[in-house]
Design a protein around this motif. Structure first.
Motif, PDB file in Angstrom:
ATOM      1  N   TYR A  55       0.836  -1.176   0.000  1.00 36.02           N
ATOM      2  CA  TYR A  55       0.000   0.000   0.000  1.00 36.02           C
ATOM      3  C   TYR A  55       0.881   1.239   0.000  1.00 36.02           C
ATOM      4  O   TYR A  55       1.841   1.313   0.779  1.00 36.02           O
ATOM      5  N   ARG A  56       0.528   2.186  -0.845  1.00 27.77           N
ATOM      6  CA  ARG A  56       1.052   3.542  -0.747  1.00 27.77           C
ATOM      7  C   ARG A  56       0.071   4.484  -1.441  1.00 27.77           C
ATOM      8  O   ARG A  56      -0.606   4.096  -2.400  1.00 27.77           O
ATOM      9  N   PRO A  57      -0.026   5.726  -0.965  1.00 26.93           N
ATOM     10  CA  PRO A  57      -0.948   6.681  -1.590  1.00 26.93           C
ATOM     11  C   PRO A  57      -0.359   7.239  -2.882  1.00 26.93           C
ATOM     12  O   PRO A  57       0.863   7.335  -3.029  1.00 26.93           O
ATOM     13  N   GLY A  58      -1.228   7.625  -3.814  1.00 25.50           N
ATOM     14  CA  GLY A  58      -0.752   8.266  -5.035  1.00 25.50           C
ATOM     15  C   GLY A  58      -0.340   9.703  -4.776  1.00 25.50           C
ATOM     16  O   GLY A  58       0.675  10.178  -5.282  1.00 25.50           O
ATOM     17  N   ILE A  59      -1.146  10.407  -3.981  1.00 18.84           N
ATOM     18  CA  ILE A  59      -0.848  11.772  -3.528  1.00 18.84           C
ATOM     19  C   ILE A  59      -0.710  11.716  -2.008  1.00 18.84           C
ATOM     20  O   ILE A  59      -1.577  11.173  -1.321  1.00 18.84           O
ATOM     21  N   THR A  60       0.361  12.268  -1.475  1.00 18.70           N
ATOM     22  CA  THR A  60       0.562  12.208  -0.024  1.00 18.70           C
ATOM     23  C   THR A  60      -0.596  12.886   0.701  1.00 18.70           C
ATOM     24  O   THR A  60      -1.202  13.832   0.204  1.00 18.70           O
ATOM     25  N   THR A  61      -0.878  12.385   1.875  1.00 19.30           N
ATOM     26  CA  THR A  61      -2.021  12.884   2.644  1.00 19.30           C
ATOM     27  C   THR A  61      -1.857  14.325   3.094  1.00 19.30           C
ATOM     28  O   THR A  61      -2.837  15.033   3.293  1.00 19.30           O
ATOM     29  N   TYR A  62      -0.623  14.795   3.244  1.00 22.39           N
ATOM     30  CA  TYR A  62      -0.328  16.040   3.948  1.00 22.39           C
ATOM     31  C   TYR A  62      -1.000  17.262   3.330  1.00 22.39           C
ATOM     32  O   TYR A  62      -1.037  17.430   2.110  1.00 22.39           O
ATOM     33  N   VAL A  63      -1.498  18.134   4.194  1.00 19.91           N
ATOM     34  CA  VAL A  63      -2.039  19.426   3.769  1.00 19.91           C
ATOM     35  C   VAL A  63      -0.921  20.437   3.578  1.00 19.91           C
ATOM     36  O   VAL A  63      -0.996  21.324   2.722  1.00 19.91           O
ATOM     37  N   TRP A  64       0.166  20.284   4.341  1.00 23.41           N
ATOM     38  CA  TRP A  64       1.197  21.319   4.381  1.00 23.41           C
ATOM     39  C   TRP A  64       2.096  21.402   3.156  1.00 23.41           C
ATOM     40  O   TRP A  64       2.821  22.382   3.003  1.00 23.41           O
ATOM     41  N   ASN A  65       2.106  20.430   2.265  1.00 24.62           N
ATOM     42  CA  ASN A  65       2.892  20.573   1.037  1.00 24.62           C
ATOM     43  C   ASN A  65       1.984  20.791  -0.171  1.00 24.62           C
ATOM     44  O   ASN A  65       2.283  20.382  -1.284  1.00 24.62           O
ATOM     45  N   LYS A  66       0.866  21.458   0.082  1.00 20.96           N
ATOM     46  CA  LYS A  66      -0.115  21.771  -0.956  1.00 20.96           C
ATOM     47  C   LYS A  66      -0.365  23.283  -0.998  1.00 20.96           C
ATOM     48  O   LYS A  66      -0.069  24.002  -0.034  1.00 20.96           O
ATOM     49  N   LEU A  67      -0.908  23.758  -2.106  1.00 25.72           N
ATOM     50  CA  LEU A  67      -1.402  25.130  -2.225  1.00 25.72           C
ATOM     51  C   LEU A  67      -2.820  25.038  -2.757  1.00 25.72           C
ATOM     52  O   LEU A  67      -3.074  24.325  -3.741  1.00 25.72           O
ATOM     53  N   PHE A  68      -3.751  25.764  -2.121  1.00 21.41           N
ATOM     54  CA  PHE A  68      -5.173  25.654  -2.441  1.00 21.41           C
ATOM     55  C   PHE A  68      -5.752  27.005  -2.835  1.00 21.41           C
ATOM     56  O   PHE A  68      -5.420  28.031  -2.216  1.00 21.41           O
ATOM     57  N   ARG A  69      -6.636  27.009  -3.792  1.00 25.00           N
ATOM     58  CA  ARG A  69      -7.512  28.162  -3.949  1.00 25.00           C
ATOM     59  C   ARG A  69      -8.481  28.145  -2.776  1.00 25.00           C
ATOM     60  O   ARG A  69      -8.949  27.078  -2.346  1.00 25.00           O
ATOM     61  N   ARG A  70      -8.775  29.309  -2.265  1.00 26.93           N
ATOM     62  CA  ARG A  70      -9.571  29.408  -1.042  1.00 26.93           C
ATOM     63  C   ARG A  70     -10.899  28.666  -1.142  1.00 26.93           C
ATOM     64  O   ARG A  70     -11.298  27.938  -0.218  1.00 26.93           O
ATOM     65  N   GLU A  71     -11.599  28.836  -2.271  1.00 24.60           N
ATOM     66  CA  GLU A  71     -12.925  28.233  -2.391  1.00 24.60           C
ATOM     67  C   GLU A  71     -12.867  26.706  -2.427  1.00 24.60           C
ATOM     68  O   GLU A  71     -13.851  26.035  -2.125  1.00 24.60           O
ATOM     69  N   ILE A  72     -11.713  26.148  -2.778  1.00 24.44           N
ATOM     70  CA  ILE A  72     -11.545  24.693  -2.753  1.00 24.44           C
ATOM     71  C   ILE A  72     -11.353  24.213  -1.319  1.00 24.44           C
ATOM     72  O   ILE A  72     -11.976  23.245  -0.874  1.00 24.44           O
ATOM     73  N   LEU A  73     -10.503  24.902  -0.573  1.00 23.38           N
ATOM     74  CA  LEU A  73     -10.147  24.441   0.764  1.00 23.38           C
ATOM     75  C   LEU A  73     -11.203  24.749   1.813  1.00 23.38           C
ATOM     76  O   LEU A  73     -11.443  23.930   2.718  1.00 23.38           O
ATOM     77  N   TYR A  74     -11.844  25.908   1.695  1.00 25.75           N
ATOM     78  CA  TYR A  74     -12.642  26.408   2.823  1.00 25.75           C
ATOM     79  C   TYR A  74     -13.742  25.431   3.254  1.00 25.75           C
ATOM     80  O   TYR A  74     -13.812  25.029   4.423  1.00 25.75           O
ATOM     81  N   ASP A  75     -14.617  25.057   2.319  1.00 24.95           N
ATOM     82  CA  ASP A  75     -15.745  24.201   2.692  1.00 24.95           C
ATOM     83  C   ASP A  75     -15.272  22.841   3.183  1.00 24.95           C
ATOM     84  O   ASP A  75     -15.861  22.255   4.097  1.00 24.95           O
ATOM     85  N   VAL A  76     -14.193  22.329   2.570  1.00 24.33           N
ATOM     86  CA  VAL A  76     -13.676  21.013   2.949  1.00 24.33           C
ATOM     87  C   VAL A  76     -13.122  21.045   4.371  1.00 24.33           C
ATOM     88  O   VAL A  76     -13.451  20.198   5.208  1.00 24.33           O
TER      89      VAL A  76
END
Length: 468
Positions: free
Chosen positions: A160-181
């Motif tokens: 098992y390994r993830p395709g995209i790492t779980t971490y939030v801290w090595n990502k950049l989000f548009r506000r409207e994508i991140l906020y509701d989630v």
């Protein structure tokens, strides 16, 4: 996209006065200058709060929030709510970022017109560092390519390994994508807090960039290397909450009705109420079905529709999301339990090692839990513990030796403590170089069929008598 928009960097802070100054300095020294830094003091009892206020008095870009301790999810929610930027980055307060981290991430987002950027990271422990990137290759993903990314984001290739790492801290989000989630995350979640954000966010995106930037420096602290020794039963409530939450957003993504606790099996009300946030190779052939239905609206569906009434592509997408979630949470169950279900004598390893002399290979979370469980049950004798980074663990007072020490040991079996098949394969070859025959090496084995894996995770989460 607006040129040089305000980017908010949300930093949760709890009991890290040794590190928070380094973190803040690295953000203030970014080559991208139009930043807002939101420091969320989550009820720190050390001098972290004072340090945050000191920095705020020095730079007008810094905003400090002081709140009662509520855990990582609560802190991120508070920071996001107070932020003003149209683009959001998250940095953990004991980590730091290279000077071009934000600029590179924003450049990738702007050039592709993306909703989200997923980078790698550099793992740092003492004076050693290792660059790590996502299993899914770098590139711009939209349309069918994005559907393919979603079909492998939690579980990529062989188990098992993830395709995209779980971490939030090595990502950049548009506000409207991140906020509701982020704002929807159940604050009881204290295992898998990042996964509860990253993967639902990917479902909301129209275009995603995966990069190999590794300018985020993840500090592997000595105290975080020593994993909890509490029994697996003490973590079951937390894992059930995570599993139920991830399954609920799977339903929501497919337009299925969501019922609270629908996936919780026999998890009692008392168990859920008592779960509180803590303070803090070559891939196998990919699956052939796609994820086309994920482009549809994620709004709730009150029609009573169930998976059997969905179109064939939509039903396949829903089932595949469920399979990925099962693989992800099952991997956590295996690592944190040491791969054992003592109540029914189940083991993810061949039980030939019972009553024998064993060597544990790898000293991470899984390896530590294996050693702990074996000490508790006494059903085998641990005669050695090996890891390439043995010196790091020795500094944490763990009795770990280098891999080559296997030549000096008398043992019956070696247990490779990893759920990653690729890692296990590399370790098998390493051990062979030291004369260890394949028949004496045991690796994690999980059922091949998805239905059998679903049954197995029910056994881990709800016990051997679960028929859900």
């Amino acid at each position: 996209m607006e040129k040089n928009p305000l980017i908010s960097v949300v930093v949760p802070v709890y009991g890290i006065d040794r590190y928070i100054g380094i973190c803040i300095e690295s953000i203030l020294n970014q080559t991208y200058r139009n930043l807002e830094v939101v420091l969320v003091d989550d009820g720190s009892k050390d001098r972290s709060s004072e340090i945050c206020d000191l920095y705020a008095s020095k730079d007008p870009r810094i905003k400090v929030i002081h709140k009662e301790n509520g855990g990582l999810v609560s802190a991120r929610k508070a920071g996001l709510a107070a932020s003003m930027g149209s683009i959001i980055s998250c940095v953990d307060g004991d980590d730091w970022v290279g000077p071009e981290f934000i600029e590179k991430m924003y450049a990738s987002m702007e050039s592709a017109g993306a909703d989200m950027v997923c980078a790698g990271q550099t793992r740092v422990l003492f004076d050693q560092s290792v660059r790590l990137v996502n299993a899914i290759p770098a590139g711009v993903y939209e349309g069918e390519r994005l559907e393919k990314l979603r079909s492998e984001m939690l579980s990529f290739g062989s188990y098992y390994r993830p395709g995209i790492t779980t971490y939030v801290w090595n990502k950049l989000f548009r506000r409207e994508i991140l906020y509701d989630v982020q704002m929807a995350v159940d604050e009881r979640i204290s295992i898998g807090e990042d996964a509860a954000v990253t993967y639902p966010a990917l479902l909301k995106c129209s275009r995603v960039v995966v990069t190999e930037h590794t300018d985020y420096h993840y500090r592997q602290r000595e105290d975080s290397m020593l994993k909890q020794t509490a029994g697996f039963s003490n973590e079951l409530g937390k894992l059930r909450v995570l599993y139920d939450y991830l399954m609920s957003w799977k339903d929501r993504a497919m337009g299925l009705p969501v019922q609270s606790g629908a996936h919780s099996g026999n998890l009692s009300a008392n168990e859920t109420q008592n779960v509180r946030p803590d303070s803090y190779g070559t891939p196998a052939k990919p699956r052939k079905y796609g994820n086309a239905a994920l482009r549809q609206s994620t709004a709730g569906n009150d029609s009573g529709q169930d998976i059997h009434s969905l179109s064939e592509p939509a039903a396949m997408a829903a089932l595949h999301l469920e399979e990925q979630i099962t693989d992800f949470v099952l991997s956590i169950c295996i690592m944190r339990s040491g791969g054992r279900l003592p109540e029914d004598d189940y083991s993810t390893y061949d039980k030939a090692y019972f009553g024998k002399r064993v060597v544990i290979c790898s000293a991470g979370t899984f390896g530590q839990q294996l050693v702990n469980r074996f000490r508790e049950t006494g059903h085998c004798k641990v005669v050695g513990w090996l890891d390439d980074d043995y010196w790091e663990y020795r500094r944490c007072c763990m009795n770990v030796d280098p891999i080559e020490q296997i030549r000096e040991m008398e043992f019956d079996y070696v247990l490779i403590a990893s759920v990653d098949t690729d890692f296990s394969g590399r370790m098998i070859r390493r051990l062979a170089e030291f004369g260890v025959s394949r028949r004496r090496i045991l690796t994690v084995s999980v059922p091949a069929s998805e239905e059998a894996r679903r049954k197995l995770i029910r056994r881990f989460l709800y016990g051997a008598n679960s028929h859900a």
